[in-house]
Every structure is written in structure tokens, then in C-alpha cells.
Scaffold this active site. Structure first.
Site, mmCIF file in Angstrom:
data_model
loop_
_atom_site.group_PDB
_atom_site.id
_atom_site.type_symbol
_atom_site.label_atom_id
_atom_site.label_comp_id
_atom_site.label_asym_id
_atom_site.label_seq_id
_atom_site.Cartn_x
_atom_site.Cartn_y
_atom_site.Cartn_z
ATOM 1 C CE LYS A 96 -14.073 13.273 -4.267
ATOM 2 N NZ LYS A 96 -12.706 12.810 -4.064
ATOM 3 N NE ARG A 109 -2.771 -0.407 3.500
ATOM 4 C CZ ARG A 109 -2.629 -1.457 4.303
ATOM 5 N NH1 ARG A 109 -2.879 -2.668 3.850
ATOM 6 N NH2 ARG A 109 -2.221 -1.303 5.555
ATOM 7 C CD GLU A 162 -16.445 11.665 -1.947
ATOM 8 O OE1 GLU A 162 -15.748 11.385 -0.963
ATOM 9 O OE2 GLU A 162 -16.266 11.164 -3.063
ATOM 10 C CE LYS A 165 -13.217 11.348 0.641
ATOM 11 N NZ LYS A 165 -12.923 10.431 -0.487
HETATM 12 P P1 13P Z 1 -13.294 8.016 -7.492
HETATM 13 O O1 13P Z 1 -12.790 9.142 -8.329
HETATM 14 O O2 13P Z 1 -12.639 6.701 -7.783
HETATM 15 O O3 13P Z 1 -14.796 7.937 -7.474
HETATM 16 O O4 13P Z 1 -12.880 8.318 -5.999
HETATM 17 C C1 13P Z 1 -13.071 9.580 -5.471
HETATM 18 C C2 13P Z 1 -13.288 9.529 -4.025
HETATM 19 O O5 13P Z 1 -12.711 10.294 -3.298
HETATM 20 C C3 13P Z 1 -14.229 8.534 -3.488
HETATM 21 O O6 13P Z 1 -14.457 8.794 -2.125
#
Ligand code: 13P
Length: 331
Positions: free
Chosen positions: A218, A44, A176, A134
Site C-alpha cells: 500500500k 466512533r 504500507e 495492515k
Molecule cells: P488516507 O487515504 O486518508 O491517506 O488513509 C489511508 C490509510 O490507511 C492511512 O494509514
């Protein structure tokens, strides 16, 4: 005191966006496995290093969202990842929610966990170099019944509590609320669900007195479900995505960033180009950018295969995709 508004705005520098490198241990393990890469803590770290350590990313990236374990990991340059980013003028951020859990009364839907102990974790992440954060909520569409009012209200409350805590801790919150691409729904249904989610979210944020100028939204794009058999044109996506945003997202927020959500790299690039172009035409009130994980990383992961000898080819593919995505913002 941290100037949250200035930090939030600086994520929207000309032609720049975010790399979401904040896959959880579980998601990173599954993602790597899908490319035949065996995962463990060191793999990772190499996965993060592949992207964070790529030379020249600062031309395209204003920020990188990290998973908490990466705040203390070091890159091959022996610097902790946040430091390595900051020295190149890229803001380090961190995913602070603890993931999704099914809602007892509606088990196909999710609530996001992570409010317990959040102030202490935020303080620790700040010390480790994070300047923004986030929190992700996810909404499933099913006919006209999902997302349910309960899922939208409960997630909005948690997003608002998170935003308050993050601002108090001096970390810009990125909220988000992802409306998932999975399903057979139409693009119009996706637009309507997004509009509903935004309406509820911003009314709850208002009740909680969250400072909109010091936060970022987001979001997903308005797309026909991935099992609908329909492929939307970028113009259709732009029209409906901006339509849902314009209805309920206040002009005061620092900006809007898009996730890729399972679109191919080309789709995510073309759709962003159309959204960005139309936003300029209509003089949309907020700056826009990308915050992609899969659409930026997929091509590079397919080349890398977890092998040292493939690192430079993989990084080249990553930078080429970054250049294309970034170009959509200034076209
Ligand atoms: P993706 O662009 O792969 O959708 O991932 C963005 C993200 O931050 C998901 O939480």
C-alpha cells in the site's frame, strides 16, 4: 491452512478496492472534531457504522480495514462489524501496528511500534474474524536529507518482521510505507524517495524470506509536497508513481493499493484514474486498487455532522464517491 495468495488476490476484484476505516482512537477523535463532531467510544462506533452499514458498498468494496476496537463492536444490525462485512462478501482486515514514535537520533522522523506481543494479537484478531492486516510506516521528505537511511532501514526491518508474523498467523499482510505529502518538495523528489524506500524494503523482505505472492503493497502517489505551491497533473502523477513502483517492486506481489494521503476526494479520484489508465497501457505487472480513508469519507462526514437525521444524505455522498473511485479502475 489459509491460502494467503488467494485471499490477497481477492482484494483486487474487478472495480473493487478498500475502505480504510482503521483510524486510531486519537486520529478518529481529531478527524471527527475537525467536522465539529464530539467523539467518544459510541460516536466512533456510529462513525464506523455510517460507512460499514451503508447499503450497497459491496458493489465497490472488496475489503475494509478496521481498527482493533471495531472487530468486537456491533453495527446497528446487531452483528459484529467483521461478520456484517463478511456476510456481504467484503473481507474484514485490521490495522495491527501501534502507531508512530519519533526516532531518537532523528526526531523529525518516525519508527512504527507494535512488534512486541504481535503474534498473540494476530491470533486474537484472526479469531475475531480478520483475514488480512495492515502495518503503516511513514517517511517525511526534507530536502535531500530525509528520509534518512536509518529511518528507511529500521522501518523496512519492522515491516518485514510484521509480514512474517502475519503470514505465519494466516493473515495477509498489507505493508504500507507511506511517503508523506506534507512539505515543499517536488514531485520528482517524492518519486525518488518512494523508489529508495521500495528498494530498501524489498531487499529486506527478500533477506527475511517473506513470501511476496501472499502480500500487498500500500503506497502513496508521487506528488509535489502540499506546501510546494505546485499542483501536478494526473498524467505527471501517474508517470512518476508507476515509474518508482516499476523500478523496485517485484512482479510477484499480489497487488498495489494506494492511500489518499490528504489529497481532496477529486484529486485522489483523478490521479487514480490516470495511474490505472497508464498501468493498463504499459501492462503493469500487478493489479492496482484504492485503499482510501479520507478521500472516501470526507464528503460524507461534512454532511453527517454526527446526527442521525443526516445519515442517509451522508451515505449517499459516500456511495457516490465510491462509485467514482471504483469507475477509475474499469475505465
Ligand atoms: P488516507 O487515504 O486518508 O491517506 O488513509 C489511508 C490509510 O490507511 C492511512 O494509514
Amino acid at each position: 491452512m489459509t491460502d494467503l495468495v488467494a485471499v490477497a488476490r481477492s482484494l483486487f476484484g474487478e472495480g473493487k478496492g478498500l475502505l480504510a476505516a482503521d483510524e486510531s482512537v486519537h486520529t478518529a477523535t481529531t478527524r471527527l472534531a475537525s467536522f465539529g463532531i464530539p467523539a467518544g467510544a459510541e460516536m466512533r462506533r456510529q462513525f464506523r457504522e455510517l460507512f460499514i452499514g451503508a447499503e450497497g458498498i459491496e458493489r465497490y468494496l472488496s475489503g475494509v480495514i478496521l481498527f482493533p476496537e471495531s472487530l468486537t463492536e456491533k453495527g446497528d444490525d446487531k452483528k459484529p462489524f467483521p461478520k456484517s462485512l463478511a456476510t456481504r462478501g467484503i473481507l474484514p482486515g485490521v490495522k495491527v501496528d501501534l502507531g508512530l514514535e519519533p526516532i531518537a537520533a532523528s526526531p523529525q522522523e518516525f519508527i512504527t511500534n507494535g512488534l512486541i506481543g504481535l503474534p498473540e494479537r494476530l491470533a486474537e484478531y484472526k479469531k475475531q474474524g480478520a483475514v488480512f492486516s495492515k502495518w503503516r510506516a511513514a517517511f517525511r521528505i526534507d530536502g535531500d536529507t530525509l528520509p534518512s537511511a536509518e529511518a528507511m532501514h529500521e522501518n523496512a526491518k519492522r515491516l518485514a518482521s510484521y509480514a512474517k508474523e502475519a503470514q505465519t498467523a494466516g493473515l495477509v499482510p498489507i505493508l504500507e510505507p507511506e511517503v508523506l505529502y506534507e512539505g515543499t518538495h517536488s514531485r520528482q523528489r517524492s518519486r525518488a524517495a518512494m523508489a529508495q524506500v521500495f528498494q530498501i524494503l524489498f531487499s529486506v523482505l527478500d533477506e527475511h524470506a517473506v513470501d511476496c505472492a501472499g502480500m500487498v503493497l500500500k503506497t502513496s502517489m508521487a506528488l509535489s509536497g502540499n506546501d510546494s505551491g505546485k499542483r501536478d497533473t494526473p498524467e505527471e502523477v501517474a508517470l512518476d508513481t508507476l515509474g518508482s513502483l516499476l523500478e523496485h517492486v517485484p512482479r510477484q506481489i499480489a497487488g498495489v493499493m494506494f492511500l489518499s494521503g490528504g489529497q481532496t476526494p477529486d484529486q485522489a479520484t483523478e490521479n487514480l484514474a490516470a495511474i490505472s489508465g497508464r498501468a493498463k497501457e504499459i501492462d503493469a505487472p500487478w493489479p492496482l486498487t484504492f485503499s482510501y480513508a479520507r478521500a472516501l469519507q470526507e464528503e460524507a462526514l461534512a454532511l453527517w455532522k454526527g446526527k442521525e437525521e443526516n445519515v442517509s444524505a451522508a451515505r449517499e455522498a459516500f456511495l457516490a464517491r465510491l462509485a467514482k473511485v471504483s469507475a477509475t479502475l474499469s475505465a
